[in-house]
Scaffold this motif. Structure first.
Motif: not given
Length: 602
Positions: A97-103, A120-121
């Motif tokens: 996994v590079l990144q995760q968002w949630s809400g 891009g990171c």
């Protein structure tokens, strides 16, 4: 109308027995329908994810970009709590996994757009303010999971997945041979070996749309959702003319089967004769438009079922209206009684009648239940279900410039159907409820019909039964998959090596950015997995049944899916042989000696 009823009375004894078996269920449903209003169609969670495939010009170095999550729950303004998660990871199974968002958000009468930005990171395990570690060039996958009313009895889950490319110039794009070239099978043949001209031509279809015969046909300026049944401004003839003017070869008006009473629930005062007359009118209008416009095929049929505790499917060639609703006098508002959500019974009826169908916007769980299993397998269902929608534009789009960004991906559900044992090809339609038939986006269901013959119901249905279909988000694209010279959609026995080869072209000049060949096992109820990221591969499968298909991503992010091809490798057990020999029924009007797809129709 008398002629239609006479036709029904002439059906085989098996249909009579089937209808008798349904009678108790249907009677119970009739009592419920008259005494209690049903949930409105389209009262469900809608969740889409817009993902730019490539970074914008200003982000070419960093390769960052913004995504948009769109959430809606059209339920008369009733509040619904939605928890959502967006995960960016590599495209391979179990990739990091590079990144995760949630809400979590509350949805009411208004839709909600959530904008997310990725720089891009790769930050999966890094502290929030750590230095950027640029994501390497390659293909990545963004996955949305949205859950409405979590933990309650009416919990709904929507999953979406789209690919994106990180490309700072070091990547290598695949070379896919041009469409019309396919792998040879003789000594010394390569994936680029040319063969004779194809015996097929490609026609582009939208096989899922509504008009004012049900809850579609809304004027674009005021259309933001489903119309009240039979109140839209535009009917089937308007839809066919619009679709033809916008470059489609085929349009199907697929009207909700339970709205011929003019109601989203059950209209207790409805006149059965009026409901049946409207269905007959639609059939007659489609036939008349086709006859008056050579080269264009107008289809009329029904979208059967309900979303809640059911699942929608299209029946593309029925001249009889199916339904379960009755008025207060107990009169059936259809030609043939089919209990709601009884898919086993429906499949049996379709098979006996020679009807074929499409799984519409299938959910991964909770729909098309057989013995409690979502997308559960039956031999009858396998014989009649020929298509599975893998990607649609928003049903309520009023976009008429082919730029709609609300698009849904159903690949996981279609893969589940394939693993269950269904022999379905992928399709892509627009489910139009507004008057923009075929214009919301460039996506199409592309069908390979026999060259040199007029486009007709016969030629189209023959191709659908043979699963000579690919689903495309770009109306200019063409994709082909072969296996040892056999065309996608076929089922054949194989011994020894198997050469899978793809070919691709795009009349607008788009190029292939990535291609993946997938593999699975029909009847395993397992997981479809990537096989190769090359346009061709030679392998020797393990003994037993297999299926393969290709998914190609263009340099603009639009995706094309080939139909699967089914291979029985080596020795077969008796049980496998029995399932493998299941073939869809072919009505008498299709030539019995047709061998265009590599086997004799039955």
């Amino acid at each position: 109308m008398c002629r239609q009823h006479a036709k029904w009375m002439a059906c085989t004894m098996c249909i009579g027995l089937l209808m008798l078996a349904w009678s108790t269920t249907a009677a119970m449903q009739a009592d419920v329908h008259v005494s209690r209003p049903e949930a409105k169609e389209h009262s469900e969670l809608e969740a889409t994810l817009y993902v730019p495939f490539r970074a914008a010009a200003g982000d070419r170095r960093a390769q960052g970009r913004s995504f948009q999550v769109s959430l809606a729950y059209p339920d008369g303004g009733q509040p619904h709590r939605v928890a959502w998660t967006v995960t960016l990871a590599g495209s391979a199974p179990q990739a990091a996994v590079l990144q995760q968002w949630s809400g979590q958000d509350s949805l009411g009468a208004s839709a909600l757009d959530i904008n997310l930005h990725w720089d891009g990171c790769a930050r999966a395990r890094a502290p929030p303010h750590a230095a950027c570690s640029p994501a390497p060039d390659g293909l990545y996958q963004l996955r949305l999971t949205a859950i409405a009313d979590q933990g309650q009895g009416n919990e709904e889950v929507v999953e979406q997945q789209w690919q994106l490319a990180v490309d700072r110039g070091s990547g290598v794009r695949p070379h896919v041979p041009a469409f019309g070239m396919k792998a040879g099978t003789g000594p010394g043949a390569t994936p680029d070996s040319p063969l004779e001209a194809s015996p097929y031509r490609v026609v582009y279809a939208n096989l899922h749309s509504q008009t004012n015969h049900s809850d579609g046909g809304g004027a674009l300026a005021a259309c933001h959702g489903a119309q009240e049944p039979q109140t839209g401004l535009f009917g089937p003839l308007d839809a066919y003319a619009y679709a033809q003017q916008h470059g489609l070869d085929v349009l199907m008006a697929s009207e909700h089967n339970h709205m011929y009473d003019g109601s989203d629930g059950t209209n207790g005062t409805a006149d059965p004769a009026a409901a049946l007359a409207l269905y007959r009118t639609g059939l007659a209008q489609a036939a008349a438009y086709t006859a008056g416009h050579p080269g264009f095929l107008a289809l009329y049929g029904m979208e059967w079922g309900v979303i809640n505790q059911g699942g929608h499917l299209n029946i593309v060639n029925s001249d009889l209206l199916l339904g379960w609703e009755r008025n207060v006098l107990g009169e059936l508002l259809a030609d043939v009684e089919t209990p709601k959500s009884d898919y086993a019974g429906l499949y049996a009826l379709m098979r006996a009648q020679g009807w074929i169908g499409q799984f519409n916007h299938p959910a991964y769980a909770g729909q098309f239940l057989l013995d409690g299993q979502p997308l559960g397998y039956s031999a009858d269902g396998d014989a009649v279900m020929v298509l599975c929608e893998v990607m649609n534009t928003s049903a309520f789009s009023n976009n008429d410039s082919e730029t709609e960004t609300r698009r849904s991906n159903y690949e996981a559900a279609c893969n589940r159907a394939l693993e269950a044992g269904y022999h379905v090809a992928f399709s892509s339609n627009q489910d139009n409820h507004c008057a923009n038939w075929g214009a919301a986006y460039g996506n199409r269901t592309a069908v390979l019909v026999a060259a040199g013959t007029p486009l007709s119901r016969d030629s189209l249905f023959e191709a659908l039964r043979a699963r000579r279909v690919f689903a495309t988000m770009d109306k200019h694209a063409r994709l082909l998959l072969t296996a040892n010279g056999h065309l996608m959609g076929e089922r054949f026995d194989n011994h020894g090596p198997l050469l899978l080869a793809t070919s691709f072209s795009n009349d607008a000049g788009r190029q292939a950015a990535a291609i993946t060949l997938f593999q699975g096992v029909p009847g395993r109820n397992g997981t479809v997995t990537p096989l190769s990221d090359q346009p061709s591969i030679s392998l020797t499968p393990a003994p037993g049944p297999h299926f393969y298909f290709a998914r190609l991503i263009q340099d603009d992010g639009n995706v094309i899916w080939s139909a699967p091809i089914w291979v029985m490798q080596g020795e077969k057990t008796r049980g496998e042989e029995a399932q493998w020999q299941e073939r869809p029924p072919v009505p008498e009007k299709v030539a019995a000696d047709s061998t265009a797809n590599g086997h004799t129709s039955k």
